[in-house]
Design a protein around this motif. Sequence first.
Motif, PDB file in Angstrom:
ATOM      1  N   ASN A  73      -1.412  17.307  -0.926  1.00  0.00           N
ATOM      2  CA  ASN A  73      -0.036  17.736  -1.208  1.00  0.00           C
ATOM      3  C   ASN A  73       0.918  17.483  -0.049  1.00  0.00           C
ATOM      4  OD1 ASN A  73      -0.792  18.749  -3.771  1.00  0.00           O
ATOM      5  ND2 ASN A  73      -1.547  20.657  -2.806  1.00  0.00           N
ATOM      6  N   ASP A  74       0.384  17.095   1.085  1.00  0.00           N
ATOM      7  CA  ASP A  74       1.221  16.812   2.256  1.00  0.00           C
ATOM      8  C   ASP A  74       0.685  15.539   2.936  1.00  0.00           C
ATOM      9  OD1 ASP A  74       3.072  16.952   4.244  1.00  0.00           O
ATOM     10  OD2 ASP A  74       1.994  18.467   5.421  1.00  0.00           O
ATOM     11  N   ASN A  75       0.912  14.413   2.251  1.00  0.00           N
ATOM     12  CA  ASN A  75       0.356  13.130   2.692  1.00  0.00           C
ATOM     13  C   ASN A  75       1.095  12.646   3.949  1.00  0.00           C
ATOM     14  OD1 ASN A  75      -0.564  10.504   2.975  1.00  0.00           O
ATOM     15  ND2 ASN A  75      -0.667  10.149   0.769  1.00  0.00           N
ATOM     16  N   PRO A  76       0.396  12.523   5.083  1.00  0.00           N
ATOM     17  CA  PRO A  76       1.059  12.116   6.325  1.00  0.00           C
ATOM     18  C   PRO A  76       1.180  10.602   6.479  1.00  0.00           C
ATOM     19  CG  PRO A  76      -1.221  12.588   6.783  1.00  0.00           C
ATOM     20  CD  PRO A  76      -1.034  12.827   5.303  1.00  0.00           C
ATOM     21  N   PHE A  77       0.525   9.846   5.603  1.00  0.00           N
ATOM     22  CA  PHE A  77       0.526   8.394   5.747  1.00  0.00           C
ATOM     23  C   PHE A  77       1.844   7.801   5.248  1.00  0.00           C
ATOM     24  CE2 PHE A  77      -3.989   9.562   5.250  1.00  0.00           C
ATOM     25  CZ  PHE A  77      -4.468   9.084   6.455  1.00  0.00           C
ATOM     26  N   LYS A  78       2.134   6.614   5.733  1.00  0.00           N
ATOM     27  CA  LYS A  78       3.366   5.916   5.362  1.00  0.00           C
ATOM     28  C   LYS A  78       3.033   4.752   4.435  1.00  0.00           C
ATOM     29  CE  LYS A  78       5.605   6.879   9.808  1.00  0.00           C
ATOM     30  NZ  LYS A  78       4.413   7.546  10.430  1.00  0.00           N
ATOM     31  N   ALA A  79       3.911   4.510   3.484  1.00  0.00           N
ATOM     32  CA  ALA A  79       3.776   3.304   2.670  1.00  0.00           C
ATOM     33  C   ALA A  79       3.908   2.089   3.586  1.00  0.00           C
ATOM     34  CB  ALA A  79       4.846   3.284   1.577  1.00  0.00           C
ATOM     35  N   ASN A  80       3.191   1.032   3.271  1.00  0.00           N
ATOM     36  CA  ASN A  80       3.211  -0.130   4.156  1.00  0.00           C
ATOM     37  C   ASN A  80       2.935  -1.421   3.398  1.00  0.00           C
ATOM     38  OD1 ASN A  80       0.115  -0.796   4.444  1.00  0.00           O
ATOM     39  ND2 ASN A  80       0.315   1.448   4.637  1.00  0.00           N
ATOM     40  N   TYR A  81       3.260  -2.496   4.030  1.00  0.00           N
ATOM     41  CA  TYR A  81       2.959  -3.838   3.511  1.00  0.00           C
ATOM     42  C   TYR A  81       1.998  -4.506   4.483  1.00  0.00           C
ATOM     43  CZ  TYR A  81       6.822  -3.456   0.186  1.00  0.00           C
ATOM     44  OH  TYR A  81       7.644  -3.067  -0.837  1.00  0.00           O
TER      45      TYR A  81
ATOM     46  N   MET B  10       0.861  -1.182   0.000  1.00  0.00           N
ATOM     47  CA  MET B  10       0.000   0.000   0.000  1.00  0.00           C
ATOM     48  C   MET B  10       0.900   1.236   0.000  1.00  0.00           C
ATOM     49  SD  MET B  10      -3.322  -0.899   0.263  1.00  0.00           S
ATOM     50  CE  MET B  10      -4.153   0.443   1.103  1.00  0.00           C
ATOM     51  N   SER B  11       0.881   1.996  -1.086  1.00  0.00           N
ATOM     52  CA  SER B  11       1.652   3.232  -1.142  1.00  0.00           C
ATOM     53  C   SER B  11       0.962   4.303  -0.295  1.00  0.00           C
ATOM     54  CB  SER B  11       1.780   3.710  -2.583  1.00  0.00           C
ATOM     55  OG  SER B  11       0.511   4.083  -3.094  1.00  0.00           O
ATOM     56  N   LYS B  12       1.621   5.437  -0.143  1.00  0.00           N
ATOM     57  CA  LYS B  12       1.031   6.537   0.610  1.00  0.00           C
ATOM     58  C   LYS B  12      -0.288   6.969  -0.028  1.00  0.00           C
ATOM     59  CE  LYS B  12       3.801   9.837   1.826  1.00  0.00           C
ATOM     60  NZ  LYS B  12       4.836  10.901   1.806  1.00  0.00           N
ATOM     61  N   GLU B  13      -0.295   7.008  -1.355  1.00  0.00           N
ATOM     62  CA  GLU B  13      -1.508   7.417  -2.078  1.00  0.00           C
ATOM     63  C   GLU B  13      -2.614   6.376  -1.907  1.00  0.00           C
ATOM     64  OE1 GLU B  13       1.533   7.385  -3.294  1.00  0.00           O
ATOM     65  OE2 GLU B  13       1.894   9.561  -3.305  1.00  0.00           O
ATOM     66  N   ASP B  14      -2.240   5.086  -1.949  1.00  0.00           N
ATOM     67  CA  ASP B  14      -3.232   4.024  -1.759  1.00  0.00           C
ATOM     68  C   ASP B  14      -3.867   4.119  -0.373  1.00  0.00           C
ATOM     69  OD1 ASP B  14      -2.712   2.995  -4.275  1.00  0.00           O
ATOM     70  OD2 ASP B  14      -1.201   1.578  -3.541  1.00  0.00           O
ATOM     71  N   THR B  15      -3.055   4.404   0.626  1.00  0.00           N
ATOM     72  CA  THR B  15      -3.569   4.509   1.989  1.00  0.00           C
ATOM     73  C   THR B  15      -4.515   5.696   2.132  1.00  0.00           C
ATOM     74  OG1 THR B  15      -1.484   3.585   2.810  1.00  0.00           O
ATOM     75  CG2 THR B  15      -2.912   4.663   4.421  1.00  0.00           C
ATOM     76  N   LEU B  16      -4.139   6.827   1.522  1.00  0.00           N
ATOM     77  CA  LEU B  16      -5.000   8.009   1.566  1.00  0.00           C
ATOM     78  C   LEU B  16      -6.328   7.728   0.885  1.00  0.00           C
ATOM     79  CD1 LEU B  16      -5.454  10.984   2.256  1.00  0.00           C
ATOM     80  CD2 LEU B  16      -4.307  11.589   0.089  1.00  0.00           C
ATOM     81  N   ASN B  17      -6.293   7.066  -0.265  1.00  0.00           N
ATOM     82  CA  ASN B  17      -7.529   6.743  -0.987  1.00  0.00           C
ATOM     83  C   ASN B  17      -8.389   5.756  -0.205  1.00  0.00           C
ATOM     84  OD1 ASN B  17      -6.889   8.417  -3.160  1.00  0.00           O
ATOM     85  ND2 ASN B  17      -5.762   6.777  -4.227  1.00  0.00           N
ATOM     86  N   ALA B  18      -7.724   4.850   0.524  1.00  0.00           N
ATOM     87  CA  ALA B  18      -8.477   3.896   1.334  1.00  0.00           C
ATOM     88  C   ALA B  18      -9.241   4.614   2.441  1.00  0.00           C
ATOM     89  CB  ALA B  18      -7.532   2.854   1.936  1.00  0.00           C
TER      90      ALA B  18
END
Length: 301
Positions: free
Chosen positions: A118-126, A93-101
């Motif tokens: 423009n300032d995504n606070p989420f972290k990419a994760n598995y 899950m990329s940062k963008e995927d997490t935000l969209n989720a």
Amino acid sequence: MKLSTFGFLTRRGVRNLGKHWAMTIACIASLSVCMTLNTFATLAEVNVDSMVNYLGQQNEMVVFVDPAADDATTASVGERITATPGVSSVQYMSKEDTLNAYRGFLSDYASLLDEFENDNPFKANYRVSLSDLSQMSAISQQFQTIPGVYSVSAPVEMTNTFVEIQKVVTKGGQAIIAVLMIVSIITVGSTIRLSVFARRREIEIMKYVGATNAMVTLPFFMEGLTMGLISGAITSAAGIGGYYYIVEASSTFGGLWQMLMGAALVPVENVWLTILTYSLAGGALVGALGSTFSIRKHLNV
């Protein structure tokens, strides 16, 4: 023993079912009831075990990637996770995927998340699922040591609870099955012993005219084997039919049952052949051995 003699004694044993119909019905009924209870106890154990596994697998382990990690490091983390023994599935899950989720989860407040565009606070994760839930604690600690991993979120306590429940259900189910099997053997043995006792004069006469132990035992062996097979057929029909009804009825219950068991209830096609095989084999074994052991003390004339 000649083949013709073997055939004659076999047919005689089968015909005795009709001659002593009251004992035959009693034996078949008692064995069928015990074996049917045993079958449903086994099915209950299998389904509870499946439910616990299903619920446990819903608890994913989340491995967060260090925000400062580059693409190569992020990919390396994924490769290390995938190569770890005990891992059954991995989803990136990329940062963008997490935000969209989160937009999907909070659809009524999706506009509030536009501030993070423009300032995504989420972290990419598995998101990681394990084949053996009891290893979650050890594997989560192992993931923590992978270069590029920021943190690991693992529901260790909840998973341990599921594992303990699974152990208790498995041991309890095995104990119930063992008790019912012992009851089946005792019940059938007692019923067959009554049948043998009622025909002890017949056995004595056969011994007096020179019949060997094998010739005396074979009719009773075939009689018990046939009763066991009939009981097995009744048990398999009751087990498969009853379980099919339960599976079909479960889809109409809805609510919590459907949420918990809808995807965890073992399908009929996965168990019917096992029920049929074990019912016939178990019935034949108990019936044949019960007859053989019940007649032994009457062979010394």
